[in-house]
Design an enzyme around this catalytic site. Structure first.
Site, PDB file in Angstrom:
ATOM      1  CG  HIS A 215      -2.111   0.966   0.963  1.00 13.57           C
ATOM      2  ND1 HIS A 215      -3.187   0.647   0.183  1.00 13.57           N
ATOM      3  CD2 HIS A 215      -2.338   2.238   1.384  1.00 13.57           C
ATOM      4  CE1 HIS A 215      -4.039   1.662   0.133  1.00 13.57           C
ATOM      5  NE2 HIS A 215      -3.542   2.637   0.846  1.00 13.57           N
ATOM      6  CE1 TYR A 219      -1.945   7.672   0.189  1.00 13.59           C
ATOM      7  CE2 TYR A 219      -1.557   5.370   0.704  1.00 13.59           C
ATOM      8  CZ  TYR A 219      -2.418   6.442   0.604  1.00 13.59           C
ATOM      9  OH  TYR A 219      -3.738   6.290   0.900  1.00 13.59           O
ATOM     10  CG  HIS A 366      -9.712   1.642  -5.104  1.00 11.39           C
ATOM     11  ND1 HIS A 366      -9.900   2.915  -4.610  1.00 11.39           N
ATOM     12  CD2 HIS A 366      -8.598   1.154  -4.481  1.00 11.39           C
ATOM     13  CE1 HIS A 366      -8.955   3.190  -3.724  1.00 11.39           C
ATOM     14  NE2 HIS A 366      -8.147   2.151  -3.634  1.00 11.39           N
ATOM     15  CG  PHE A 367      -4.699  -0.308  -8.804  1.00 11.74           C
ATOM     16  CD1 PHE A 367      -3.755  -0.033  -7.837  1.00 11.74           C
ATOM     17  CD2 PHE A 367      -4.260  -0.545 -10.091  1.00 11.74           C
ATOM     18  CE1 PHE A 367      -2.404   0.016  -8.145  1.00 11.74           C
ATOM     19  CE2 PHE A 367      -2.925  -0.506 -10.415  1.00 11.74           C
ATOM     20  CZ  PHE A 367      -1.984  -0.225  -9.437  1.00 11.74           C
ATOM     21  CG  HIS A 368      -7.024   0.603 -13.615  1.00  8.85           C
ATOM     22  ND1 HIS A 368      -6.958  -0.636 -13.014  1.00  8.85           N
ATOM     23  CD2 HIS A 368      -6.309   0.495 -14.777  1.00  8.85           C
ATOM     24  CE1 HIS A 368      -6.247  -1.454 -13.772  1.00  8.85           C
ATOM     25  NE2 HIS A 368      -5.833  -0.786 -14.837  1.00  8.85           N
ATOM     26  NE  ARG A 429      -8.816  -8.125  -7.613  1.00  3.60           N
ATOM     27  CZ  ARG A 429      -7.614  -7.746  -7.210  1.00  3.60           C
ATOM     28  NH1 ARG A 429      -6.771  -7.215  -8.076  1.00  3.60           N
ATOM     29  NH2 ARG A 429      -7.245  -7.886  -5.948  1.00  3.60           N
ATOM     30  NE  ARG A 430      -4.578 -10.918  -8.773  1.00  4.32           N
ATOM     31  CZ  ARG A 430      -4.880 -10.584  -7.522  1.00  4.32           C
ATOM     32  NH1 ARG A 430      -5.844 -11.207  -6.880  1.00  4.32           N
ATOM     33  NH2 ARG A 430      -4.211  -9.636  -6.911  1.00  4.32           N
TER      34      ARG A 430
END
Length: 537
Positions: A215, A219, A366-368, A429-430
């Protein structure tokens, strides 16, 4: 062209070349997973592509961009030559060698393990060795950033470190902390397994060590965007930064709170107890604080600029802002995507709701939105802003720059919003493809096609970015005399030592890391989790 310009441009062109190739692969993957491309390619080719896409975006684009931007900030914010330029070039070549060593086994189908490379699936040892070289190059960069700041402080006793450099060093310190986890995993677990030296691996320990990095690395990617928010956007908008102190507090909070939170990615893993997960979920909630501070501070800074430009009324300052400038436009678009992505992150960190969306397309969305959306669009804006200073050439027109930013924003929103919905429908996913003949899955098809359209827009935007930067090398010569970084409304003459360095905060990070990871890691040394047999590709 001075050496520093060549150094920065070398990093940026490696970063954006990898980015463009990854965008091509991403569009192909969207095609394969759609009803239109159900018979295109094989699952092996798909996962090879996903691994290359993830490595290029998460490791190559980010690491090389952040290193190049850091060198630029060190010279321009501190107004002195970068110390150890020979070491900086050495770091570049070490990291570039690592990229080549990593991508060869991926391209030959010997490391289709995705960029997260979760054991017990292992690829070629060269894949992991290459990643270690990339990290080693970035560690040299971290040391150079610390040396640059320390040398400047010695020459300027009592003066506040310029905010852009303070934030860059905060990122370097965080990167040194967070890469320890993945380094331990690779050196002591994954690489020995890939070399055949061990036949089993403690997957629980491996995932825990990776969560140490998983995580906070986000950042590491994010902080350059926040550096632009605080130090470039107010100037580009024609105003001043609302508060220098708020910026320093924000970057310190990112350092403190981004590290001891990675195990919220393991909420569904059985190796850790609820008390451990609760602590990390609580700490994860604190990560929203620096983001909220930033939204307030930068909005206030933009309001100052808008009112200086004649904006009246409660919201009239918004229309008065110079939205034709790429840095200002990118900031507005980034904030929109940050809002959607941040909401998704709150769902992910909540234990109960995480169980509902875990391992679904919601997480991918969310990640994208956070990384591919808010972060990467600010990378574009930073590049557009500093390119004339690196090349000595001006952009012939702002129109293609703005078009590229709008295409990226629209493409990312069209790509990810259907993914959120599909995640709530349980789309996993995956996986390489879906059987759309299945009546349960058939309803996903139209939404996947919408996402495909977004992916194609992103591809066009990525290629336009490369075109815009290449064309800028041939623009008219320009001499930029005006400062790049924003002044604060009340520029600080002195700041407390705690807001001008990181000694205190490193001690606090150590305490928090022991609290968050001391017992979770120690338990594997006392009572290892059931080991898994290594499966080599």
């Amino acid at each position: 062209m001075r050496n520093i310009e060549r150094l920065c441009l070398a990093h940026f062109w490696v970063a954006f070349t990898a980015f463009a190739l990854a965008a091509v692969l991403g569009a192909w993957q969207m095609w394969v997973r759609s009803p239109l491309g159900a018979s295109v390619g094989t699952p092996g080719e798909y996962f090879m592509s996903v691994t290359a896409h993830g490595v290029a975006m998460a490791y190559v684009l980010t690491t090389f961009f952040i290193m190049g931007f850091g060198y630029f900030v060190a010279e321009t914010a501190l107004a002195r030559a970068l110390p150890g330029r020979a070491w900086a070039w050495a770091a570049f070549w070490i990291a570039l060698l690592g990229v080549i060593v990593t991508i060869v086994p991926v391209a030959t189908g010997k490391a289709s393990v995705l960029f997260t490379f979760y054991p017990p699936l292992t690829g070629s040892a060269w894949f992991y060795i290459g990643l270690v070289l990339v990290v080693a190059g970035s560690w040299i960069w971290c040391v150079l950033m610390l040396v640059a700041m320390t040398t400047w402080k010695r020459e300027n006793p009592g003066r506040p470190v310029p905010l852009a450099m303070f934030a860059t060093v905060a990122n370097a310190v965080m990167w040194l902390w967070t890469t320890v986890g993945v380094a331990l995993e690779l050196v002591f677990q994954v690489i020995p397994a890939a070399l055949g030296l061990v036949q089993t691996i403690d997957v629980g320990l491996s995932r825990t060590l990776f969560s140490w990095t998983l995580h906070a690395i986000v950042y590491f990617w994010l902080i350059p965007a926040y550096i632009a928010f605080y130090t470039m956007v107010p100037r580009a908008a024609g105003g001043r930064l609302y508060s220098d102190t708020m910026g320093r507090v924000t970057f310190i909070l990112f350092l403190i709170y981004s590290l001891p939170v990675g195990m919220h990615h393991l909420l569904m893993d059985p190796e850790h107890g609820n008390a451990t997960k609760f602590i990390q979920v609580l700490l994860t909630a604190f990560v929203s604080v620096p983001t909220l501070l930033t939204i307030f501070t930068i909005t206030a800074s933009l309001e100052i600029a808008g009112r200086l430009r004649g904006g009246r009324g409660v919201l009239g300052w918004i229309a008065a802002l110079p939205w034709e400038r790429p840095m200002v436009l990118a900031t507005g678009l980034a904030f929109i995507m940050l809002g959607f992505g941040g909401f998704g992150g709150m769902i992910n960190m909540a234990y109960g709701m995480n169980a509902m969306v875990h391992n679904t397309s919601w997480v991918t969305a969310h990640f994208h939105l956070i990384f591919g959306g808010s972060v990467v669009i600010m990378y574009f804006a930073i590049a557009y802003e500093i390119w004339p200073r690196l090349t000595g050439r001006e952009h012939a027109s702002m129109v293609p720059l703005r078009l590229q930013l709008w295409l990226w924003f629209l493409g990312m929103m069209i790509l990810t919003l259907p993914w959120h919905w599909l995640g709530l429908q349980g789309q996993w996913r995956r996986v390489a493809n879906f059987n759309y003949a299945d009546p349960i899955i058939a309803g996903w098809g139209p939404w996947v096609l919408v996402s495909l359209g977004g992916g194609l827009l992103l591809l066009v935007s990525a290629l336009l970015l490369v075109r815009n930067l290449a064309v800028a090398h041939r623009g008219a010569a320009v001499v930029l005399a005006k400062p790049l970084y924003a002044l604060a409304v009340h520029p600080p003459q002195r700041v407390p030592a705690a807001l001008n360095g990181f000694a205190l905060w490193n001690v606090l990070v150590l305490v928090l890391m022991l609290l968050a990871y001391g017992f979770p890691i120690a338990q594997f040394l006392v009572a290892p989790s059931p080991t898994a047999i290594v499966h080599r590709i």
